[in-house]
Each structure stands twice: as C-alpha cells, then as structure tokens.
Write an enzyme that holds these catalytic residues in place. Structure first.
Site, PDB file in Angstrom:
ATOM      1  N   ARG A 101      -0.602  -7.988  13.350  1.00  0.00           N
ATOM      2  CA  ARG A 101      -1.248  -6.659  12.557  1.00  0.00           C
ATOM      3  C   ARG A 101      -2.159  -7.958  11.058  1.00  0.00           C
ATOM      4  O   ARG A 101      -3.069  -6.376  10.829  1.00  0.00           O
ATOM      5  CB  ARG A 101      -0.537  -5.952  11.603  1.00  0.00           C
ATOM      6  CG  ARG A 101       0.641  -5.224  12.863  1.00  0.00           C
ATOM      7  CD  ARG A 101       1.571  -5.193  12.659  1.00  0.00           C
ATOM      8  NE  ARG A 101       1.723  -3.886  10.994  1.00  0.00           N
ATOM      9  CZ  ARG A 101       3.686  -4.098   9.928  1.00  0.00           C
ATOM     10  NH1 ARG A 101       4.340  -4.148  10.860  1.00  0.00           N
ATOM     11  NH2 ARG A 101       3.100  -3.798   9.697  1.00  0.00           N
ATOM     12  N   ARG A 151      11.710  -5.274   5.656  1.00  0.00           N
ATOM     13  CA  ARG A 151      12.458  -4.827   5.886  1.00  0.00           C
ATOM     14  C   ARG A 151      12.533  -4.098   6.961  1.00  0.00           C
ATOM     15  O   ARG A 151      13.455  -3.451   7.433  1.00  0.00           O
ATOM     16  CB  ARG A 151      10.749  -3.696   5.556  1.00  0.00           C
ATOM     17  CG  ARG A 151      10.764  -2.382   6.295  1.00  0.00           C
ATOM     18  CD  ARG A 151       8.732  -1.972   5.603  1.00  0.00           C
ATOM     19  NE  ARG A 151       8.415  -2.311   5.941  1.00  0.00           N
ATOM     20  CZ  ARG A 151       7.040  -1.952   6.511  1.00  0.00           C
ATOM     21  NH1 ARG A 151       6.988  -1.012   5.516  1.00  0.00           N
ATOM     22  NH2 ARG A 151       6.465  -1.976   7.142  1.00  0.00           N
ATOM     23  N   ARG A 195      -9.189   2.456   8.842  1.00  0.00           N
ATOM     24  CA  ARG A 195      -9.179   1.037   8.945  1.00  0.00           C
ATOM     25  C   ARG A 195     -10.147   0.259   9.371  1.00  0.00           C
ATOM     26  O   ARG A 195     -10.171  -0.899   9.879  1.00  0.00           O
ATOM     27  CB  ARG A 195      -8.099   1.057   9.573  1.00  0.00           C
ATOM     28  CG  ARG A 195      -6.171   0.211   8.902  1.00  0.00           C
ATOM     29  CD  ARG A 195      -5.639   0.787   9.778  1.00  0.00           C
ATOM     30  NE  ARG A 195      -4.307  -0.161   9.689  1.00  0.00           N
ATOM     31  CZ  ARG A 195      -3.245   0.288   8.993  1.00  0.00           C
ATOM     32  NH1 ARG A 195      -3.360   1.407   8.383  1.00  0.00           N
ATOM     33  NH2 ARG A 195      -1.859  -0.053   8.768  1.00  0.00           N
ATOM     34  N   ARG A 209      11.725  -0.837  11.539  1.00  0.00           N
ATOM     35  CA  ARG A 209      10.981   0.149  11.975  1.00  0.00           C
ATOM     36  C   ARG A 209       9.940  -1.226  13.713  1.00  0.00           C
ATOM     37  O   ARG A 209      10.368  -2.376  13.688  1.00  0.00           O
ATOM     38  CB  ARG A 209       9.603  -0.727  11.218  1.00  0.00           C
ATOM     39  CG  ARG A 209       9.031   0.890  10.953  1.00  0.00           C
ATOM     40  CD  ARG A 209       8.453   0.933   9.344  1.00  0.00           C
ATOM     41  NE  ARG A 209       7.091  -0.052   9.575  1.00  0.00           N
ATOM     42  CZ  ARG A 209       5.244   0.332   8.833  1.00  0.00           C
ATOM     43  NH1 ARG A 209       5.838   1.320   7.934  1.00  0.00           N
ATOM     44  NH2 ARG A 209       4.612  -0.392   9.400  1.00  0.00           N
ATOM     45  N   LYS A 232       0.330  -0.572   0.262  1.00  0.00           N
ATOM     46  CA  LYS A 232      -0.125   0.036   0.429  1.00  0.00           C
ATOM     47  C   LYS A 232       0.966   0.643  -0.085  1.00  0.00           C
ATOM     48  O   LYS A 232       1.036   2.547  -0.676  1.00  0.00           O
ATOM     49  CB  LYS A 232      -0.503   0.422   1.663  1.00  0.00           C
ATOM     50  CG  LYS A 232      -2.168  -1.196   1.498  1.00  0.00           C
ATOM     51  CD  LYS A 232      -2.627  -1.170   2.874  1.00  0.00           C
ATOM     52  CE  LYS A 232      -1.910  -0.940   3.420  1.00  0.00           C
ATOM     53  NZ  LYS A 232      -1.502  -1.746   4.130  1.00  0.00           N
TER      54      LYS A 232
HETATM   55  P1  B4P Z   1       3.720  -1.796   2.803  1.00  0.00           P
HETATM   56  O1  B4P Z   1       2.648  -2.761   2.791  1.00  0.00           O
HETATM   57  O2  B4P Z   1       4.107  -0.309   1.329  1.00  0.00           O
HETATM   58  O3  B4P Z   1       3.629  -1.518   4.257  1.00  0.00           O
HETATM   59  P2  B4P Z   1       2.776  -0.364   4.580  1.00  0.00           P
HETATM   60  O4  B4P Z   1       2.439   0.654   3.894  1.00  0.00           O
HETATM   61  O5  B4P Z   1       4.054   0.470   5.717  1.00  0.00           O
HETATM   62  O6  B4P Z   1       1.236  -1.290   5.242  1.00  0.00           O
HETATM   63  P3  B4P Z   1       1.328  -1.159   6.797  1.00  0.00           P
HETATM   64  O7  B4P Z   1      -0.072  -1.452   7.129  1.00  0.00           O
HETATM   65  O8  B4P Z   1       2.062  -2.885   7.907  1.00  0.00           O
HETATM   66  O9  B4P Z   1       1.529  -0.014   8.052  1.00  0.00           O
HETATM   67  P4  B4P Z   1       0.996   1.567   8.176  1.00  0.00           P
HETATM   68  O10 B4P Z   1       1.826   2.826   8.142  1.00  0.00           O
HETATM   69  O11 B4P Z   1      -0.388   1.449   7.470  1.00  0.00           O
HETATM   70  O12 B4P Z   1       5.277  -2.481   2.262  1.00  0.00           O
HETATM   71  C1  B4P Z   1       6.091  -3.332   2.974  1.00  0.00           C
HETATM   72  C2  B4P Z   1       7.287  -3.800   2.847  1.00  0.00           C
HETATM   73  O13 B4P Z   1       6.239  -4.718   1.378  1.00  0.00           O
HETATM   74  C3  B4P Z   1       7.905  -3.284   2.057  1.00  0.00           C
HETATM   75  O14 B4P Z   1       9.374  -2.605   2.658  1.00  0.00           O
HETATM   76  C4  B4P Z   1       7.938  -2.332   0.751  1.00  0.00           C
HETATM   77  O15 B4P Z   1       9.357  -2.450  -0.134  1.00  0.00           O
HETATM   78  C5  B4P Z   1       7.682  -4.095   0.443  1.00  0.00           C
HETATM   79  N1  B4P Z   1       6.943  -4.105  -1.135  1.00  0.00           N
HETATM   80  C6  B4P Z   1       6.269  -3.371  -1.351  1.00  0.00           C
HETATM   81  N2  B4P Z   1       5.889  -3.861  -2.722  1.00  0.00           N
HETATM   82  C7  B4P Z   1       6.388  -4.998  -3.083  1.00  0.00           C
HETATM   83  C8  B4P Z   1       6.843  -5.715  -4.038  1.00  0.00           C
HETATM   84  N3  B4P Z   1       6.451  -5.584  -5.088  1.00  0.00           N
HETATM   85  N4  B4P Z   1       7.029  -6.790  -3.879  1.00  0.00           N
HETATM   86  C9  B4P Z   1       8.163  -7.186  -2.690  1.00  0.00           C
HETATM   87  N5  B4P Z   1       8.330  -5.979  -1.616  1.00  0.00           N
HETATM   88  C10 B4P Z   1       7.451  -5.714  -1.565  1.00  0.00           C
HETATM   89  O16 B4P Z   1       0.472   1.258   9.592  1.00  0.00           O
HETATM   90  C11 B4P Z   1       1.153   0.761  10.603  1.00  0.00           C
HETATM   91  C12 B4P Z   1       1.252   1.205  12.581  1.00  0.00           C
HETATM   92  O17 B4P Z   1      -0.398   2.733  12.660  1.00  0.00           O
HETATM   93  C13 B4P Z   1      -0.421   0.166  11.964  1.00  0.00           C
HETATM   94  O18 B4P Z   1      -0.621  -0.632  12.664  1.00  0.00           O
HETATM   95  C14 B4P Z   1      -1.293   0.931  14.063  1.00  0.00           C
HETATM   96  O19 B4P Z   1      -1.065   0.816  14.693  1.00  0.00           O
HETATM   97  C15 B4P Z   1      -0.805   2.379  12.596  1.00  0.00           C
HETATM   98  N6  B4P Z   1      -1.719   3.151  12.004  1.00  0.00           N
HETATM   99  C16 B4P Z   1      -2.140   3.467  10.867  1.00  0.00           C
HETATM  100  N7  B4P Z   1      -3.215   4.253  10.165  1.00  0.00           N
HETATM  101  C17 B4P Z   1      -3.865   3.674  11.531  1.00  0.00           C
HETATM  102  C18 B4P Z   1      -5.524   4.029  11.142  1.00  0.00           C
HETATM  103  N8  B4P Z   1      -6.084   4.548  10.181  1.00  0.00           N
HETATM  104  N9  B4P Z   1      -6.503   3.765  12.716  1.00  0.00           N
HETATM  105  C19 B4P Z   1      -5.429   2.891  13.551  1.00  0.00           C
HETATM  106  N10 B4P Z   1      -4.105   2.779  13.753  1.00  0.00           N
HETATM  107  C20 B4P Z   1      -3.600   3.233  12.474  1.00  0.00           C
END
Ligand code: B4P
Length: 185
Positions: free
Chosen positions: A143, A126, A90, A132, A15
C-alpha cells in the site's frame, strides 16, 4: 474556510481518523471510499465480491467502480454544503473524474505526513486491535508503494491548495494543527 476538503496522505498517516473529526466539527459529511468499500465487502454485495481480493492485496480498486460510488454519494443532498473526502481521489484519473463531476470540487487539501516506520507501526497495531484484512506487513508495504506511485503525484496536481500537516503526535494535537490551517486558508 472552504467546506470542500480533501485528505491526502499515506496509509496510516491518520486520514480516516482526522477526516472523521474534521467532518464532525464542521457538520459536513465524511466520505471515505475505504469505508464504503469495506462496508460492501462485509455485506457481501456484488461490489464487495469484486473488490475484496484487490483490497486484501493492497492494490487500488478499479477507477470505474470507485468513481461510480463517489458520484452517487456526492449527488446526495447532504453533500451540497460541503464534505470531507478521505481516500479519494487516489490517482490522476480519479482526480480528473472528480473535476469533471463537480465544479470547484476541492477547496482545501490536507496532506498528512508521517515517516514510513511510524506508518507501519500504527497499521500493525491496528492489525492486532481490528484485524483488517489489509493490515499485515506485506500488504502494508504494498500500500505504501502504491501511494508513492499513484497518489503522491496528486500533491503537485492540487498545487497551492495543499496544506502539509505533521501527522506525528497525539490525535488531538494533529486535529488542532489541521483546524488552524483550515481557518487560516
Ligand atoms: P488512518 O491513516 O486513519 O488509516 P486509513 O484511513 O484507514 O488509511 P488507509 O489509506 O490505510 O485506508 P483506506 O480505508 O483509505 O489510520 C491508521 C491507524 O493509525 C489507525 O489505527 C489510527 O488509530 C492510527 N492513528 C491515527 N492517527 C494517529 C496518531 N496521531 N498517533 C498514533 N496513531 C494514530 O483504503 C483501504 C483500501 O481501500 C486501499 O488500499 C484500496 O484497496 C481501497 N481504496 C480506497 N479508496 C480507493 C480509491 N479511491 N481508489 C481505489 N481503491 C481505493
């Protein structure tokens, strides 16, 4: 093509990666609640202190806090012409709050899919690269559970607006799939 785009998908589906690329290609802001919260933690703000432990455990931060930061961000002038929302809403309460705050808040929903083994493997990779706090196996499993219980039901909430995209493959290939879906919509 709608310029109010929402990314849904489990942690590790890509995402954050793809939302940033789509926002850049369409010249609209990328609004990631995860990034805003991590920034608050790293700066040691009051918000950061409140959410640090919850995030490290892999749980969702309280709706009140997240809705307030999104409301504030969407009120900035650069969001008038569209946005890519990444990581928000979410759960059902956040989706309702977004609908209440902005008329026609979402035009297109991109649902990125990848299987659980691939998700865990990406996030563990990652962890080695970025360190992280929430990228360890126990928290990643938590998660994924939170996603299934709280966020996955939003796919029905958004119904026909949802475009399911295969998140497996190279980053540029996944980007092309998303752009094709957005143009066709
Ligand atoms: P991503 O999937 O891009 O990871 P993310 O956006 O960080 O998702 P996540 O859901 O974990 O975190 P968020 O910040 O929203 O990529 C993951 C990895 O995969 C990366 O290393 C990337 O390079 C790799 N990758 C991507 N595409 C690839 C491909 N095609 N092939 C190989 N590798 C690839 O949320 C984090 C925390 O914040 C939550 O757990 C929660 O505690 C809080 N939070 C955020 N929003 C919230 C909300 N609305 N309400 C409540 N809590 C919230």
């Amino acid at each position: 093509m709608s310029r109010r785009i929402l990314f849904l998908g489990p942690p590790g589906a890509g995402k954050g990666t793809q939302a940033a690329m789509i926002a850049s290609a369409l010249h609209i802001p990328h609004i990631s609640t995860g990034e805003m919260l991590r920034d608050a933690v790293s700066r040691g703000t009051d918000l950061g202190k409140q959410v640090e432990g919850v995030m490290a455990a892999g749980d969702l931060v309280s709706d009140d806090l997240v809705v307030a930061i999104v409301d504030e961000r969407l009120s900035q002038s650069d969001a008038n012409c569209g946005y890519v929302l990444d990581g928000f809403p979410r759960n059902a309460a956040q989706a309702e709050a977004l609908n209440d705050a902005v008329i026609n808040a979402i035009g297109t929903v991109v649902l990125l899919k990848a299987d659980a083994d691939e998700l865990v493997s990406r996030l563990m990779k990652r962890a080695e690269q970025e360190g992280r706090a929430d990228d360890n196996e126990e928290t990643i499993r938590r998660r994924l559970q939170v996603y299934d219980a709280e966020t996955a039901p939003l796919v029905s909430f958004y119904g026909d607006a949802v475009h399911q995209i295969d998140g497996i493959g190279g980053i540029d290939d996944v980007f092309s799939r998303i752009m094709l879906a957005l143009v066709a919509f």
